[in-house]
Structures are given as structure tokens and as C-alpha cells.
Design a protein around this motif. Structure first.
Motif, PDB file in Angstrom:
ATOM      1  N   PHE A   1      41.062  28.820  77.450  1.00 14.04           N
ATOM      2  CA  PHE A   1      41.594  27.370  77.198  1.00 14.04           C
ATOM      3  C   PHE A   1      40.770  26.378  76.868  1.00 14.04           C
ATOM      4  CE2 PHE A   1      44.796  29.424  80.556  1.00 14.04           C
ATOM      5  CZ  PHE A   1      45.815  29.480  79.639  1.00 14.04           C
ATOM      6  N   ILE A   2      39.644  26.234  77.213  1.00 13.62           N
ATOM      7  CA  ILE A   2      38.680  25.195  76.535  1.00 13.62           C
ATOM      8  C   ILE A   2      38.521  25.327  74.931  1.00 13.62           C
ATOM      9  CG2 ILE A   2      36.326  24.745  76.326  1.00 13.62           C
ATOM     10  CD1 ILE A   2      35.966  25.250  79.409  1.00 13.62           C
ATOM     11  N   ASN A   3      38.473  26.860  74.602  1.00 14.94           N
ATOM     12  CA  ASN A   3      38.394  27.409  73.168  1.00 14.94           C
ATOM     13  C   ASN A   3      39.556  26.950  72.551  1.00 14.94           C
ATOM     14  OD1 ASN A   3      35.724  28.171  73.395  1.00 14.94           O
ATOM     15  ND2 ASN A   3      36.460  30.512  73.879  1.00 14.94           N
ATOM     16  N   ILE A   4      40.688  27.122  73.196  1.00 12.02           N
ATOM     17  CA  ILE A   4      41.980  26.851  72.308  1.00 12.02           C
ATOM     18  C   ILE A   4      42.329  25.239  72.471  1.00 12.02           C
ATOM     19  CG2 ILE A   4      44.498  26.982  72.849  1.00 12.02           C
ATOM     20  CD1 ILE A   4      44.340  29.820  74.078  1.00 12.02           C
ATOM     21  N   PHE A   5      42.034  24.400  73.370  1.00  4.38           N
ATOM     22  CA  PHE A   5      42.149  22.965  73.318  1.00  4.38           C
ATOM     23  C   PHE A   5      41.154  22.516  72.378  1.00  4.38           C
ATOM     24  CE2 PHE A   5      43.625  23.101  77.944  1.00  4.38           C
ATOM     25  CZ  PHE A   5      44.796  23.483  77.500  1.00  4.38           C
ATOM     26  N   LEU A   6      39.962  22.958  72.320  1.00  7.21           N
ATOM     27  CA  LEU A   6      38.919  22.437  71.294  1.00  7.21           C
ATOM     28  C   LEU A   6      39.366  22.714  69.831  1.00  7.21           C
ATOM     29  CD1 LEU A   6      35.475  23.141  73.015  1.00  7.21           C
ATOM     30  CD2 LEU A   6      36.458  21.030  72.563  1.00  7.21           C
ATOM     31  N   ASN A   7      40.053  23.946  69.836  1.00  8.10           N
ATOM     32  CA  ASN A   7      40.562  24.340  68.519  1.00  8.10           C
ATOM     33  C   ASN A   7      41.685  23.279  67.934  1.00  8.10           C
ATOM     34  OD1 ASN A   7      40.640  26.472  66.071  1.00  8.10           O
ATOM     35  ND2 ASN A   7      42.495  26.392  66.668  1.00  8.10           N
ATOM     36  N   ALA A   8      42.526  22.976  69.055  1.00 10.08           N
ATOM     37  CA  ALA A   8      43.872  22.064  68.600  1.00 10.08           C
ATOM     38  C   ALA A   8      43.005  20.626  68.372  1.00 10.08           C
ATOM     39  CB  ALA A   8      44.517  22.185  69.898  1.00 10.08           C
ATOM     40  N   ILE A   9      42.321  20.121  69.053  1.00 10.26           N
ATOM     41  CA  ILE A   9      41.659  19.001  68.839  1.00 10.26           C
ATOM     42  C   ILE A   9      41.072  18.658  67.407  1.00 10.26           C
ATOM     43  CG2 ILE A   9      39.781  17.244  69.501  1.00 10.26           C
ATOM     44  CD1 ILE A   9      40.178  18.192  72.289  1.00 10.26           C
ATOM     45  N   LYS A  10      40.399  19.830  66.971  1.00 14.75           N
ATOM     46  CA  LYS A  10      39.785  19.900  65.727  1.00 14.75           C
ATOM     47  C   LYS A  10      40.975  19.847  64.540  1.00 14.75           C
ATOM     48  CE  LYS A  10      35.539  20.182  66.758  1.00 14.75           C
ATOM     49  NZ  LYS A  10      34.367  19.246  66.440  1.00 14.75           N
ATOM     50  N   ALA A  11      42.107  20.419  64.911  1.00 15.46           N
ATOM     51  CA  ALA A  11      43.341  20.657  63.952  1.00 15.46           C
ATOM     52  C   ALA A  11      44.080  19.222  63.939  1.00 15.46           C
ATOM     53  CB  ALA A  11      44.135  21.341  64.270  1.00 15.46           C
ATOM     54  N   MET A  12      43.610  18.028  64.701  1.00 17.36           N
ATOM     55  CA  MET A  12      44.354  16.935  64.789  1.00 17.36           C
ATOM     56  C   MET A  12      43.195  15.825  64.433  1.00 17.36           C
ATOM     57  SD  MET A  12      47.284  17.181  67.487  1.00 17.36           S
ATOM     58  CE  MET A  12      46.190  17.748  68.871  1.00 17.36           C
ATOM     59  N   PRO A  13      42.473  15.606  63.414  1.00 23.00           N
ATOM     60  CA  PRO A  13      41.217  14.593  63.162  1.00 23.00           C
ATOM     61  C   PRO A  13      41.801  13.256  63.177  1.00 23.00           C
ATOM     62  CG  PRO A  13      41.903  15.832  60.978  1.00 23.00           C
ATOM     63  CD  PRO A  13      42.722  16.498  62.102  1.00 23.00           C
ATOM     64  N   GLU A  14      43.337  13.058  63.031  1.00 23.25           N
ATOM     65  CA  GLU A  14      43.632  11.609  63.177  1.00 23.25           C
ATOM     66  C   GLU A  14      44.214  11.346  64.247  1.00 23.25           C
ATOM     67  OE1 GLU A  14      42.703   9.622  60.743  1.00 23.25           O
ATOM     68  OE2 GLU A  14      41.723  11.210  59.785  1.00 23.25           O
ATOM     69  N   GLY A  15      44.144  12.365  65.577  1.00 20.75           N
ATOM     70  CA  GLY A  15      44.869  12.242  66.537  1.00 20.75           C
ATOM     71  C   GLY A  15      46.148  12.678  66.456  1.00 20.75           C
ATOM     72  N   GLY A  16      46.734  12.739  67.509  1.00 23.73           N
ATOM     73  CA  GLY A  16      48.145  13.321  67.712  1.00 23.73           C
ATOM     74  C   GLY A  16      48.580  13.597  69.083  1.00 23.73           C
ATOM     75  N   SER A  17      49.460  14.675  69.151  1.00 26.36           N
ATOM     76  CA  SER A  17      50.010  15.051  70.707  1.00 26.36           C
ATOM     77  C   SER A  17      49.940  16.509  70.850  1.00 26.36           C
ATOM     78  CB  SER A  17      51.420  14.750  70.885  1.00 26.36           C
ATOM     79  OG  SER A  17      52.262  15.473  69.719  1.00 26.36           O
TER      80      SER A  17
END
Length: 694
Positions: free
Chosen positions: A564-580
Motif C-alpha cells: 500500500f505504501i508503494n501504491i499510495f506513493l505511485n498515486a501521489i506521483k500521478a497527481m503532481p498538482e494535487g487532487g483526491s
């Protein structure tokens, strides 16, 4: 009346024909009618050997007005001309006064011809009648010679001719009836009120009279067994009592010797001329061979029906309009019906959807139009909400006796198990291929592992020396700034190199899991709490949508935290301008296998298995189809160079695979972004022991 055979003409008749003065015109041809009116001249022939009798009779006839009678004399029986006798005369007068024997022979010969002419005997007196008692019934009337008038003669002749016509008509009717009775192939019989035979036709006598002689006076008890005789007797007595005919019925006739006949019988009351019931009469037709044929046919039909009903394949017959004429139990089940009656008269459109029904009906019409069979037609169907099933069908045209195609016959075999076995075989082959590739990859990983170990041994120590040297120089040098920045960059580069070596070792080293039942929701919340700072710093809001009905999951908690750490980090990288970021958990069950029986889903789960589904949904830019296929490959990354090693999702997939689950990444359907989906098996029971798996 007995049969009369031709005899030689008597001697007293051998005289010449005497011309009669009253014949002054041709004798008209007489119609074949019962009698002529009295105003038509009566044509007479006198058969006599006495010339004086001819003269006396001529004198008597001449006294009549309007030539009431016209006479012709014949002295020889051979000259009488029987073939034309009815046409040329109304009566024959036989003189019996002289030769008694010759007269008797002449009377018998004339009467044997069955002519509709009056036969009148001329005698001396009525005492002569006593000498002619043998032929009394053969003569129509007697006249005493010299003691009758012309009018009396005419009346006697007319009366005799009418009586003779009636008798001949009656005899002809009797002859026709007897001919019918003797030549008809049915059994015809007449019985009295005690059910005794009073008359039977020849066919019945020949068939039933064997061993019994004449049937007249006998009853059914003399011919048949007691069982059949009693039944026939009851029927006949009921006819006599009620006066009503018996309904036609098929009777089983049993004989004392064990023989059995089948007859179709009609019985009616027999009445006399006063309308009184005097017995019964009936007609019976032998149906034994037909009954045997019907029984054989019925036996074959029953045998065929048994084979059809208990065949493992579905069997059916359709007419040209596609209506079912015959179906067996197996095909009834294929159609989803309950009984044969639910199918007969209906079409395929009543049981499956119109599109499939039309496709199958098209094949049926081709068979009937071309007259050619279709073999090995494979069809996939569904019954309601149940799983699909596969049918293999052979169809041939159905022809009538004239060779015209009136429908088709089909045999259908359920090959669902064969199809499933075929799919399992394909799946096994694919698994073998995948296993081969995995073995190749495993061998590669071993090589990478050995390389990583060598790198760690050969590279890590020099990197430590470089790191310590850079740290020492940084502490000893105060300037200039360019040197200090260079030393700082050197230390960061060494740290990144160490991190890559660490991840490489972690990816390639053997994985050991400690599996325990745990709360996956609680684990997700713990990881979200640990990464709260990361989300805040990236401007990502987190939405939790975790179901309370999630079963406990057998897992290695530490490894799953890494996933889950890897998945959440991958999702954060996919939203460089922020998001949900939405994290959702649900309990689902596998409903059906779908069309791809060899997919990863069907390899891991079965229909009805409980599954924990976890979705991590971001609002980033999504992922291209090409990248979606490679995102779990080692060292693949969509990030800029230096922002990652490309091993995070590969490590996560390896961990999920060890948990016998699935992980996938796809674009969202409702909005922009991607969805990472995890499927983990949820055990139905909760065993307490821990399972360690390599």
C-alpha cells in the motif's frame, strides 16, 4: 325347386306344326314386363299330340272378340324354342290327357328354363290332378278340357303370369342374396332368440364349421371358449331385449384349443314381417392379421419411444414451420421446459432469445430447402440466469412417403463438459507457458540476485568510502561554496546509489511470508496515518470508503504495508498538482467465469468464492494503454529519470501474487484518473493457526 336336367322329347309331342287361321298378322315382340293388360291379345302355344285338341281349342278361341287369344301349335318339345319363348308367347298349354309320363317330363323341362310365361295343364277332369302330384307345384294352373271359356282362359293366364313374375323376382332376389352371402369375405350369420344359428354364409361355415359340421342349430358355446361365448350371448340377449343394435366393436374370439381371432362385429335385431324380434343377425370381419400387425407396430413404436426417451442425446422432430412434432425428455431439458406437452406445437422462439432462434431457424430452412443434412453444428445457449451450456447438433431432412420434405429430424448432444475440459486444457497449456516464462524470469532474477550480491559487495563498500570521504572533506572545508555544493551532491548521489542497491536486493531476494488472519481495513488506515505528511505536502485529499462487512484476510501484514505504501506513493506521483485519492473496500463474490475461461481470474477464484476487493482511485492524468501493460514490469517507470527505480509496483505485484491475489491498473470510467484494484481471497472460515509460505 329342384334342378331339372334336359331330357329327350316324349313321343306324343312329335307332330307337325298346324297352321292356325287366327294368325293373320305377325306376333308382336313382348316386353319383359310382369303381365300385359287384358285388352292385348294373349299369345298362346299348345303343346299336344292330339290333332282334335288343336281343332277344338281353335274353335273356342275364334269365338272371342278382337282376337283376345292367338294360338300356335307345337307337337315337339324340341321345336318349342326356349330362347324366344318369352318374346313370342304369354302362356304354354300342355295337354296331359294322353301320356302322363311324357307330360310330366315336358312340364319339368319347361319350368327348368325359369321363364316368365304361364304354364297351364289341360286335363280331362279334376281327377287327373291326382296323377300329377309330383309336378303340381311346377304348374301355374289346371283347366278341364272343353269346360272353360275364352274369358276364363285369359284371366287364368294373366293371373298365372303375374304370380310367376313375382315368384321369379323373389327367386332372383334370393339368388342375388345367396350369391352375396356366398362370395362376401365377411362372416354373416343369423340367430334365433336362443342365439342358435339359423343361417350362415359360406365363408363363415368354412372358417368356423371345421370340426363342428353344419353350424345350423349350434350356439357360440359349441365353437368358442366359455369366456367369449358368455360375452357374445349377453350381447345378443341385450339386443333382443332392447331392440337396439350393438355398437360396432372389436371382439377377441378365443377357442377351446387356445387359438385367438380378432373380429370387428356389428349385430342388429332380426325381425319378421310383423316387426316382431325373432333373433339377431350380424356381420363380422376378420381383423386377426391387422391386429397382429398393429400389435407388432405398437411394440416397435414402444421400443423406439423407449430408446428415444432414454437416449443420452436430445432427439426432436420439427415440421416445415419449425413447430416441434416430437421431443424426448433430454431435449425438453435442453429447452428449459418441464414436460413434452410444454414443447409440442411450439417453436424455438418460445424458449430462447429471438436472435439465436433466428440463426438456428436459418440453418433449419437451409436443410429443408436443399435436402442436405448439417452435421456437427455447435451452439452455445443459456438457461435463464444459469451458466451457459454447449450443444452439438446433427440435423437431417424428414420426408413423407412421396419423398417430399415435410420437416427435419435432429439429434443434440450436450458437450458442455467437453468444452470445459477443452477450456481447462487450454488454461493448463497457458499456465504451462506462463510457468515456463516465470521460470525463465525466476532464473533471470537469480542472476540479478547474484549480480546484486556482487554489486553490494563490490560497489557498496566503495560507495561508503566515498560517502565518508565526502563527509570528512565537507567538515574540513569552509569554502568556497562551489566545493561545498559539490560535496553535498556527491553525498546525495551516494545515498541514491545505496537506495537502488537496497531495492534491487529486496526485489531479487527470496520472499518469505508470515501469513496470519488480519483486518485489511485496519492495515489500510494505519498506512494512511503513516503517510499523512506525504498527502498533505502533495496537496492530496484522502477519502476513505471502507466497508464494515469485510472478512478477515490471510496476509503478511508487513509485506502488505509495503504494497500500500508503494501504491499510495505511485498515486501521489500521478497527481503532481494535487487532487483526491479514494480508498474503497468491498466484499464481492465471483458470479460466472465469463467467456475467457483461461483468464487469471478463473485460475485463482471459482464461482461463488468470497473476494475482498480494494480500489485506490486517483484524480491524476491516467495511464496510456501501452503503459498499463508494462506498469508491473521491473525497472519500468513513467516518471522522469532519477525520480524512481521502477521496482515499486513490480515488488507489490510479487507480494500480491504470493498472497494468491490479483492487482491491476486501469483508467477510471467515471472521470479522469486511474484505479488500482486489488483482489484478495477471503477464507470462509477463520482458522487460528498461522501459515508460513515461501
Amino acid at each position: 325347386m329342384g334342378e331339372i336336367h334336359p331330357i329327350a322329347a316324349p313321343a306324343f309331342l312329335k307332330i307337325e306344326l298346324v297352321p292356325c287361321p287366327v294368325f293373320i298378322h305377325p306376333i308382336p315382340a313382348l316386353l319383359n314386363t310382369p303381365a300385359q293388360p287384358l285388352n292385348i291379345p294373349q299369345q298362346l302355344i299348345l303343346l299336344s299330340s292330339d290333332p282334335q285338341a288343336v281343332v277344338s281349342l281353335q274353335e273356342l278361341l275364334q269365338t272371342a272378340a278382337d282376337n283376345a287369344c292367338q294360338l300356335r301349335h307345337v307337337d315337339n318339345l324340341d321345336k318349342l324354342g326356349f330362347s324366344d319363348l318369352e318374346r313370342v308367347c304369354h302362356a304354354v298349354l300342355v295337354d296331359v290327357r294322353t301320356d302322363k309320363c311324357a307330360a310330366i317330363d315336358a312340364i319339368r323341362e319347361i319350368r327348368s328354363q325359369r321363364l316368365r310365361v304361364a304354364l297351364i295343364a289341360l286335363c280331362r277332369d279334376f281327377r287327373d290332378l291326382l296323377d300329377f302330384d309330383k309336378v303340381t307345384s311346377e304348374v301355374d294352373d289346371y283347366l278341364v278340357f272343353g269346360q272353360f271359356s275364352v274369358d276364363e282362359l285369359v284371366v287364368r293366364i294373366d293371373s298365372a303370369r303375374r304370380r310367376r313374375t313375382r315368384e321369379n323376382t323373389h327367386l332372383q332376389e334370393q339368388s342375388l342374396l345367396q350369391s352375396l352371402l356366398n362370395n362376401v369375405s365377411d362372416y354373416i350369420f343369423f340367430k334365433d332368440r336362443e342365439s342358435r344359428f339359423t343361417k350362415v354364409n359360406r365363408h363363415m361355415l368354412e372358417s368356423y364349421g371345421k370340426g363342428h359340421g353344419n353350424l345350423i342349430g349350434k350356439t357360440d358355446f359349441d365353437i368358442f371358449s366359455q369366456e367369449h361365448a358368455h360375452a357374445a350371448y349377453r350381447d345378443e340377449q341385450e339386443i333382443i331385449r332392447s331392440g337396439k343394435a350393438m355398437e360396432p366393436k372389436l371382439e377377441k374370439e378365443t377357442f377351446e384349443d387356445g387359438r385367438i381371432n380378432w373380429v370387428h362385429t356389428v349385430k342388429v335385431p332380426l325381425k319378421d314381417i310383423r316387426g316382431q324380434i325373432i333373433g339377431t343377425m350380424g356381420i363380422a370381419r376378420d381383423m386377426t392379421e391387422l391386429k397382429k400387425t398393429q400389435d407388432r407396430l405398437k411394440s416397435k413404436q414402444n421400443m423406439l419411444r423407449t430408446i428415444i426417451d432414454h437416449a443420452l442425446a436430445g432427439i426432436f422432430v420439427k415440421d416445415r414451420d419449425g413447430r416441434y412434432l416430437l421431443v424426448n425428455k433430454q431435449h425438453v431439458a435442453y429447452l428449459g421446459a418441464t414436460t413434452e406437452a410444454d414443447v409440442l406445437g411450439k417453436t424455438l422462439y418460445d424458449f430462447i432469445d429471438n436472435e439465436k432462434a433466428e440463426r438456428i431457424s436459418t440453418f433449419d430452412r437451409k436443410i429443408m430447402d436443399s435436402g442436405k443434412a448439417i452435421e456437427n453444428l455447435v451452439d452455445c445457449r443459456e438457461q435463464g440466469t444459469s451458466d451457459e451450456y454447449w450443444l452439438l447438433t446433427n440435423k437431417v431432412p424428414l420426408r413423407d412417403d412421396a419423398g417430399q420434405i415435410v420437416g427435419l429430424v435432429g439429434i443434440t448432444l450436450n458437450i458442455t463438459k467437453q468444452k470445459q475440459s477443452e477450456a481447462e486444457l487450454k488454461k493448463t497449456i497457458q499456465l504451462l507457458e506462463e510457468t515456463k516464462l516465470q521460470l525463465i524470469e525466476a532464473e533471470k532474477l537469480k542472476t540479478v540476485g547474484r549480480l546484486a550480491a556482487g554489486v553490494a559487495h563490490e560497489v557498496k563498500n566503495p560507495l561508503n568510502v566515498i560517502s565518508l570521504g565526502a563527509e570528512y572533506l565537507q567538515s574540513m572545508v569552509d569554502g568556497p561554496e562551489e566545493i561545498l555544493d559539490l560535496l553535498k551532491d556527491m553525498r546525495e548521489a551516494v545515498n541514491k546509489a545505496n537506495l537502488v542497491i537496497f531495492e534491487l536486493l529486496d526485489y531479487s531476494s527470496p520472499q518469505k511470508l508470515k501469513m496470519d488472519l488480519g483486518d485489511i481495513n485496519e492495515l489500510i488506515r494505519r498506512v494512511l496515518g503513516l503517510m499523512r505528511h506525504n498527502f498533505t505536502q502533495a496537496g492530496v485529499s484522502v477519502i476513505e470508503d471502507l466497508s464494515d462487512s469485510i472478512n478477515a484476510v490471510r496476509m503478511d501484514g508487513q509485506k502488505m504495508e509495503q504494497v500500500f505504501i508503494n501504491i499510495f506513493l505511485n498515486a501521489i506521483k500521478a497527481m503532481p498538482e494535487g487532487g483526491s485519492l479514494t480508498v474503497r473496500s468491498r466484499m464481492i463474490r465471483m458470479q460466472k467465469t465469463g467467456t475467457n475461461l483461461s483468464s487469471e481470474m478463473t485460475a485463482l477464484f471459482r464461482v461463488g468464492d468470497p473476494i475482498v476487493m480494494i480500489e485506490v482511485i486517483d484524480s491524476g492524468s491516467g495511464i496510456s494503454p501501452e503503459s498499463a501493460q508494462k506498469v508491473f514490469d521491473p525497472f519500468f517507470s513513467t516518471k522522469a529519470s532519477g525520480e524512481g527505480s521502477g521496482l515499486g509496483l513490480s515488488v507489490s505485484k510479487s507480494i500480491i501474487d504470493l498472497h494468491h491475489g490479483l492487482i491491476s491498473l486501469s483508467n477510471r470510467e467515471d472521470a479522469q484518473g486511474a484505479c488500482m484494484r486489488l483482489l484478495l481471497p477471503a477464507p470462509p472460515s477463520n482458522p487460528t493457526e498461522s501459515i508460513h509460505s515461501e
